[in-house]
Design a protein around this motif. Sequence first.
Motif, PDB file in Angstrom:
ATOM      1  N   THR A   1       5.868  -5.329 -11.023  1.00  0.00           N
ATOM      2  CA  THR A   1       5.793  -6.758 -10.425  1.00  0.00           C
ATOM      3  C   THR A   1       6.372  -6.846  -9.194  1.00  0.00           C
ATOM      4  O   THR A   1       5.738  -7.492  -8.310  1.00  0.00           O
ATOM      5  CB  THR A   1       6.520  -7.362 -11.512  1.00  0.00           C
ATOM      6  OG1 THR A   1       6.222  -7.347 -12.915  1.00  0.00           O
ATOM      7  CG2 THR A   1       6.539  -8.912 -11.244  1.00  0.00           C
ATOM      8  N   GLY A   2       7.438  -6.010  -8.960  1.00  0.00           N
ATOM      9  CA  GLY A   2       7.881  -6.148  -7.480  1.00  0.00           C
ATOM     10  C   GLY A   2       7.020  -5.627  -6.333  1.00  0.00           C
ATOM     11  O   GLY A   2       6.821  -6.290  -5.391  1.00  0.00           O
ATOM     12  N   PHE A   3       6.271  -4.583  -6.794  1.00  0.00           N
ATOM     13  CA  PHE A   3       5.161  -3.954  -5.829  1.00  0.00           C
ATOM     14  C   PHE A   3       3.987  -4.787  -5.856  1.00  0.00           C
ATOM     15  O   PHE A   3       3.849  -5.087  -4.661  1.00  0.00           O
ATOM     16  CB  PHE A   3       4.830  -2.660  -6.302  1.00  0.00           C
ATOM     17  CG  PHE A   3       3.699  -1.878  -5.440  1.00  0.00           C
ATOM     18  CD1 PHE A   3       4.550  -1.413  -4.412  1.00  0.00           C
ATOM     19  CD2 PHE A   3       2.434  -1.889  -5.708  1.00  0.00           C
ATOM     20  CE1 PHE A   3       3.514  -0.672  -3.501  1.00  0.00           C
ATOM     21  CE2 PHE A   3       1.496  -1.131  -4.694  1.00  0.00           C
ATOM     22  CZ  PHE A   3       2.330  -0.696  -3.560  1.00  0.00           C
ATOM     23  N   ARG A   4       3.723  -5.460  -6.941  1.00  0.00           N
ATOM     24  CA  ARG A   4       2.512  -6.477  -6.819  1.00  0.00           C
ATOM     25  C   ARG A   4       2.942  -7.693  -5.854  1.00  0.00           C
ATOM     26  O   ARG A   4       2.232  -8.038  -5.030  1.00  0.00           O
ATOM     27  CB  ARG A   4       2.181  -6.931  -8.256  1.00  0.00           C
ATOM     28  CG  ARG A   4       0.965  -7.452  -8.180  1.00  0.00           C
ATOM     29  CD  ARG A   4      -0.009  -7.697  -9.360  1.00  0.00           C
ATOM     30  NE  ARG A   4       0.907  -7.858 -10.605  1.00  0.00           N
ATOM     31  CZ  ARG A   4       1.364  -8.958 -10.990  1.00  0.00           C
ATOM     32  NH1 ARG A   4       1.135  -9.919 -10.162  1.00  0.00           N
ATOM     33  NH2 ARG A   4       2.347  -9.159 -12.166  1.00  0.00           N
TER      34      ARG A   4
ATOM     35  N   CYS B   1      -9.113  -8.251  -3.496  1.00  0.00           N
ATOM     36  CA  CYS B   1      -9.258  -7.004  -3.946  1.00  0.00           C
ATOM     37  C   CYS B   1      -8.088  -6.272  -4.300  1.00  0.00           C
ATOM     38  O   CYS B   1      -8.008  -5.633  -5.497  1.00  0.00           O
ATOM     39  CB  CYS B   1      -9.955  -6.470  -2.893  1.00  0.00           C
ATOM     40  SG  CYS B   1     -11.654  -7.191  -2.644  1.00  0.00           S
ATOM     41  N   MET B   2      -6.873  -6.270  -3.323  1.00  0.00           N
ATOM     42  CA  MET B   2      -5.871  -5.430  -3.740  1.00  0.00           C
ATOM     43  C   MET B   2      -5.114  -5.834  -4.875  1.00  0.00           C
ATOM     44  O   MET B   2      -4.699  -4.994  -5.960  1.00  0.00           O
ATOM     45  CB  MET B   2      -5.036  -5.351  -2.496  1.00  0.00           C
ATOM     46  CG  MET B   2      -5.560  -4.514  -1.268  1.00  0.00           C
ATOM     47  SD  MET B   2      -4.523  -4.688   0.149  1.00  0.00           S
ATOM     48  CE  MET B   2      -3.126  -3.471  -0.255  1.00  0.00           C
ATOM     49  N   ASP B   3      -4.943  -7.138  -5.154  1.00  0.00           N
ATOM     50  CA  ASP B   3      -4.317  -7.713  -6.032  1.00  0.00           C
ATOM     51  C   ASP B   3      -5.023  -7.294  -7.564  1.00  0.00           C
ATOM     52  O   ASP B   3      -4.308  -6.978  -8.415  1.00  0.00           O
ATOM     53  CB  ASP B   3      -4.133  -9.273  -5.987  1.00  0.00           C
ATOM     54  CG  ASP B   3      -3.155  -9.812  -7.039  1.00  0.00           C
ATOM     55  OD1 ASP B   3      -2.193  -9.372  -6.995  1.00  0.00           O
ATOM     56  OD2 ASP B   3      -3.616 -10.921  -7.998  1.00  0.00           O
ATOM     57  N   VAL B   4      -6.209  -7.766  -7.518  1.00  0.00           N
ATOM     58  CA  VAL B   4      -7.127  -7.571  -8.704  1.00  0.00           C
ATOM     59  C   VAL B   4      -6.982  -5.867  -9.167  1.00  0.00           C
ATOM     60  O   VAL B   4      -6.625  -5.505 -10.348  1.00  0.00           O
ATOM     61  CB  VAL B   4      -8.493  -7.974  -8.580  1.00  0.00           C
ATOM     62  CG1 VAL B   4      -9.217  -7.381  -9.775  1.00  0.00           C
ATOM     63  CG2 VAL B   4      -8.535  -9.425  -8.643  1.00  0.00           C
ATOM     64  N   GLY B   5      -7.034  -4.971  -8.027  1.00  0.00           N
ATOM     65  CA  GLY B   5      -7.132  -3.705  -8.223  1.00  0.00           C
ATOM     66  C   GLY B   5      -5.769  -3.230  -8.970  1.00  0.00           C
ATOM     67  O   GLY B   5      -5.751  -2.536  -9.920  1.00  0.00           O
ATOM     68  N   PHE B   6      -4.427  -3.742  -8.279  1.00  0.00           N
ATOM     69  CA  PHE B   6      -3.292  -3.328  -8.727  1.00  0.00           C
ATOM     70  C   PHE B   6      -3.080  -3.748 -10.252  1.00  0.00           C
ATOM     71  O   PHE B   6      -2.615  -3.245 -10.988  1.00  0.00           O
ATOM     72  CB  PHE B   6      -2.188  -4.125  -7.759  1.00  0.00           C
ATOM     73  CG  PHE B   6      -1.057  -3.176  -8.194  1.00  0.00           C
ATOM     74  CD1 PHE B   6      -0.832  -1.700  -8.013  1.00  0.00           C
ATOM     75  CD2 PHE B   6      -0.055  -3.977  -8.761  1.00  0.00           C
ATOM     76  CE1 PHE B   6       0.248  -1.226  -8.434  1.00  0.00           C
ATOM     77  CE2 PHE B   6       1.414  -3.412  -9.145  1.00  0.00           C
ATOM     78  CZ  PHE B   6       1.411  -2.174  -8.733  1.00  0.00           C
TER      79      PHE B   6
END
Lengths: 280, 266
Positions: free
Chosen positions: A211-214, A264-269
């Motif tokens: 969660t921190g990374f996201r 895109c990055m958020d969904v991917g992660f």
Amino acid sequence: MSIHTEHGTDTAADTWYEADLRRYLRGVGGLTVFLAVWWTGAAITQPSYLLPGPAESAQAFIELFATTTDIPLPLLGGTLTLPTALAHLTQTLFHYVPGLLLGSACGIGLGLAMGWSGRLDDWLQPLIRVLRPIPPLAWIVFAIVWFGIHHTGAAFIVFIGAFWINFYGAYGGVEGVDGELTDAAATLGVERDLSMLKLVALPSAAPQILTGFRTSIGRCWMIVVGAELFGAPGVGYEIINASNNLAMDTSVAYMLLISLAFLCMDVGFRLFERRILAWR
Amino acid sequence: MALSDSPTTTVDSTPKIAVENVSNAYESGGESVQALSDVSFSVDDGEFCCVVGPSGCGKTTLLRTIAGLETPDSGSVLVDDEPVTGPGLDRGMVFQEYALFPWRTVRGNIRFGLDRPACGCSDCERRVQKLVDLVGLDGFEDSYPKALSGGMKQRVGIARAIAPDPEILLMDEPFGSVDARTRDRLHDELINIWASTNQSIVFVTHDIDEAVTLADKIVIMDSEPGTVRSTLSVDLSRPRDRTATGFVDYVAQIRDELGSPTETKC
């Protein structure tokens, strides 16, 4: 009930479908209203460059893909030719990605160590209290005098932003490890601190670490654009550059580009996260 | 189903576990609470020993001290005449709230103790499968704990604890959170497992019926501070019938010892 099963599931599926459809339509409705307000606002704003309308912005967005730009490659040397939008996005990623990854790795590392070792925590806690409240962008002065405001300087700012968010994710995660789980592991032969950290603390803290990374993915986009407004090359710099030429529609196009890149990055992660945390 | 590879040990006079004058206090809200005061008893090799007493009599502290998770303020715990200085693979522990690793599957949990270098098991995969069969979790090997019921979770807890083949099994109110019917079945299964492994078991409970159902020997404790009131041998053949006169007599006797019949049921 069993006779009506088929009918029953049909109804259930219908209800689901209807609920989904209703949500979807509401979302489209919200967007439409926003576009209409934007459109009207742009139409009545004078002079017109103060607020470009949706159509001009879309036009500018498409143009960013229709033209190409050469960007110099850091470290490797040479140049790379890409559609303008992707060229500047790539420039941003040249400092965003190293800053994010390095900052996250260091933040997670220190967070794990401090959350695990009470002694290290005693040593560093006051220092952390003093350094933590400083906004990453305040470090821009050092980024400029140490590295110059280019890729390295911007990466340094992103590093600081990623560092703190990930530090607290890992620190909180390890501190919250259930004592009963470490007890259980101890009775099952885990003796060394490092094994306990690897076998119990780390997997147990994984949800909070991820969660921190996201969170840092999003926060670092804000930070990177801030750093670029000071002159580092990339999308943020193009926003201010376009507005200096009063090409506000191009600024809006770049803003949209950032939004898409982040999405895109958020969904991917999130997909990745759901996979590794299947046990939750 | 013999899970133990070791030959049956010869009968001798030293007990498997000797708890000698153990006292232990813990800090709570700035005050020192005496959890255990001069507690002594012993458990023979292969014996099933239940510890009963009201809530707050230090039963859990006692079990954790035997496990090596707590160090007594005075006195000592001896296992095979050696003082306990910390946790070890010779003493498996089953926790009241299961304490399963939620990120590991059933198989992964059971395997945990087998992956330690101290445990030299040549064919771990087969042993895990054997344990899965033993506790009746066929088909759930790849499930995560969140998908299991309380009774199933505790089956995993037991399988995980006995996987490294400990000589002693410590159980802290293991069936306190499962429904009555499941508990009865788990009692039968536990007795079967015990019979096939020849382990010495220390089983903590506040349920007198449960203690009389399972134990060879019952240690009755008093609270505040936790002391041993008396120990009692249960001379009933297994399986035990809870309505038989002998059984009811034991229950009544323990209830008498504990003093307040209304409180003991919890």
